[in-house]
Enzyme design. Structure first.
Site, PDB file in Angstrom:
ATOM      1  N   SER A  35      19.863  -7.412  -0.728  1.00  0.00           N
ATOM      2  CA  SER A  35      20.396  -6.077  -1.048  1.00  0.00           C
ATOM      3  C   SER A  35      20.946  -6.009  -2.463  1.00  0.00           C
ATOM      4  O   SER A  35      21.331  -7.031  -3.059  1.00  0.00           O
ATOM      5  CB  SER A  35      21.504  -5.702  -0.070  1.00  0.00           C
ATOM      6  OG  SER A  35      21.076  -5.871   1.246  1.00  0.00           O
TER       7      SER A  35
HETATM    8  N1  SAH Z   1      21.566 -10.165   4.148  1.00  0.00           N
HETATM    9  C1  SAH Z   1      20.337 -10.516   3.479  1.00  0.00           C
HETATM   10  C2  SAH Z   1      19.424  -9.334   3.356  1.00  0.00           C
HETATM   11  C3  SAH Z   1      18.208  -9.596   4.118  1.00  0.00           C
HETATM   12  S1  SAH Z   1      17.129  -8.246   4.424  1.00  0.00           S
HETATM   13  C4  SAH Z   1      20.625 -11.184   2.128  1.00  0.00           C
HETATM   14  O1  SAH Z   1      21.785 -11.238   1.698  1.00  0.00           O
HETATM   15  O2  SAH Z   1      19.684 -11.661   1.501  1.00  0.00           O
HETATM   16  C5  SAH Z   1      17.286  -8.111   6.179  1.00  0.00           C
HETATM   17  C6  SAH Z   1      16.921  -9.315   6.985  1.00  0.00           C
HETATM   18  O3  SAH Z   1      17.084  -8.970   8.352  1.00  0.00           O
HETATM   19  C7  SAH Z   1      15.484  -9.771   6.832  1.00  0.00           C
HETATM   20  O4  SAH Z   1      15.449 -11.101   6.419  1.00  0.00           O
HETATM   21  C8  SAH Z   1      14.906  -9.588   8.228  1.00  0.00           C
HETATM   22  O5  SAH Z   1      13.947 -10.559   8.571  1.00  0.00           O
HETATM   23  C9  SAH Z   1      16.145  -9.698   9.099  1.00  0.00           C
HETATM   24  N2  SAH Z   1      16.031  -9.109  10.441  1.00  0.00           N
HETATM   25  C10 SAH Z   1      15.384  -7.979  10.823  1.00  0.00           C
HETATM   26  N3  SAH Z   1      15.510  -7.806  12.145  1.00  0.00           N
HETATM   27  C11 SAH Z   1      16.244  -8.842  12.622  1.00  0.00           C
HETATM   28  C12 SAH Z   1      16.705  -9.222  13.917  1.00  0.00           C
HETATM   29  N4  SAH Z   1      16.419  -8.531  15.018  1.00  0.00           N
HETATM   30  N5  SAH Z   1      17.447 -10.350  14.029  1.00  0.00           N
HETATM   31  C13 SAH Z   1      17.736 -11.093  12.931  1.00  0.00           C
HETATM   32  N6  SAH Z   1      17.316 -10.792  11.690  1.00  0.00           N
HETATM   33  C14 SAH Z   1      16.593  -9.675  11.532  1.00  0.00           C
END
Ligand code: SAH
Length: 257
Positions: free
Chosen positions: A106
């Site tokens: 993000s």
């Molecule tokens: N917080 C992260 C942002 C990642 S983007 C950072 O600081 O880099 C969102 C993430 O959520 C992705 O990696 C995606 O694979 C994950 N995601 C989506 N659905 C999910 C679920 N049901 N359980 C766990 N992770 C999930």
């Protein structure tokens, strides 16, 4: 009389001393130049630190984030180590960046805002759903006692776990799995942050939120603008929800592949 010491070590003679000092200083400055030239390619460095402090001033504090713990954490965590190597020079820009598998880290301001909304405290236990690069977990870990984070895409979860271990974030535990169910074993949580957009709030997350706890979650249809919601559970167990900001997150998914 011939001094044998000067024969064996001619450079210790008084006339050679300025030359010796000059050579040593030149060698030292050459080393320093080399280090600062190579620094952007290595771990943390003055170069990235400067960019990071500027990011906090211009993108975060200037937009109203005032929690000192959040500002400190954003200054301390080397964001460039959480993005792919080829993108390190853009790591401190005012935008999200791709981290592979169609996912993104993000925008710095959104990470700071979500962290501030949780009002995290030093004895808190936090849950993150959507580990991605591990950056949000690392920021939170600088403020609270422990962070549990769940990632559904195995290679992302594994890479984040390795990175966090390498960088010595010892109060973070990563799990590969579906964060829809939270992480029951370590519940209840003082704070929960969800970094993927869901069309509803997973009931397990509401259940695993401690009384008096807070959750930040983007809610809305995937591939559209969503609402960043703040969910609060009162000491009596009542749930209050507030829309904070329109945001755009990658979709919350229930399986990978
Ligand atoms: N917080 C992260 C942002 C990642 S983007 C950072 O600081 O880099 C969102 C993430 O959520 C992705 O990696 C995606 O694979 C994950 N995601 C989506 N659905 C999910 C679920 N049901 N359980 C766990 N992770 C999930």
């Amino acid at each position: 009389m011939l001094n044998l010491r000067y024969l064996a070590f001619p450079w210790t003679r008084a006339t050679y001393k300025p030359l010796l000092v000059f050579s040593l200083l030149s060698a030292l400055s050459l080393c320093l130049c080399q280090v600062s030239y190579c620094a952007p390619l290595q771990g943390d460095s003055e170069h990235y630190k400067r960019l990071r402090y500027k990011m906090v001033d211009k993108q975060i504090a200037a937009r109203g984030i005032g929690d000192e713990n959040v500002l400190r954490a954003m200054r301390d965590v080397p964001r460039h180590l959480f993005v792919p190597k080829g993108k390190r020079n853009s790591a401190y820009g005012d935008f999200p960046l791709p981290i592979g598998y169609g996912q993104t880290i993000s925008q710095p301001y959104i990470v700071a805002l979500m962290t501030e909304l949780l009002e995290p405290e030093k004895d808190d236990v936090a849950l993150e759903v959507g580990t991605g690069s591990g950056y949000q977990a690392a920021v939170l870990s600088q403020i609270v006692k422990r962070v549990y984070t769940v990632e559904i895409i195995p290679p992302l979860g594994k890479a984040a776990e390795k990175r966090l271990k390498q960088e010595a974030y010892e109060n973070i535990k990563v799990k590969v799995g579906d964060g829809y169910y939270g992480w029951k074993e370590y519940a209840p949580f003082d704070c929960i942050v969800v970094t993927a957009a869901s069309d509803h709030i997973p009931p397990a997350l509401i259940k695993q939120l401690k009384k008096g706890g807070k959750m930040a979650i983007p809610v809305g249809s995937p591939f559209h603008v969503q609402n960043l919601m703040l969910v609060e559970k009162s000491e009596e167990g009542e749930i209050k929800m507030r829309n904070m900001l329109p945001v755009r997150f990658v979709p919350f998914r229930r399986k990978w592949k």
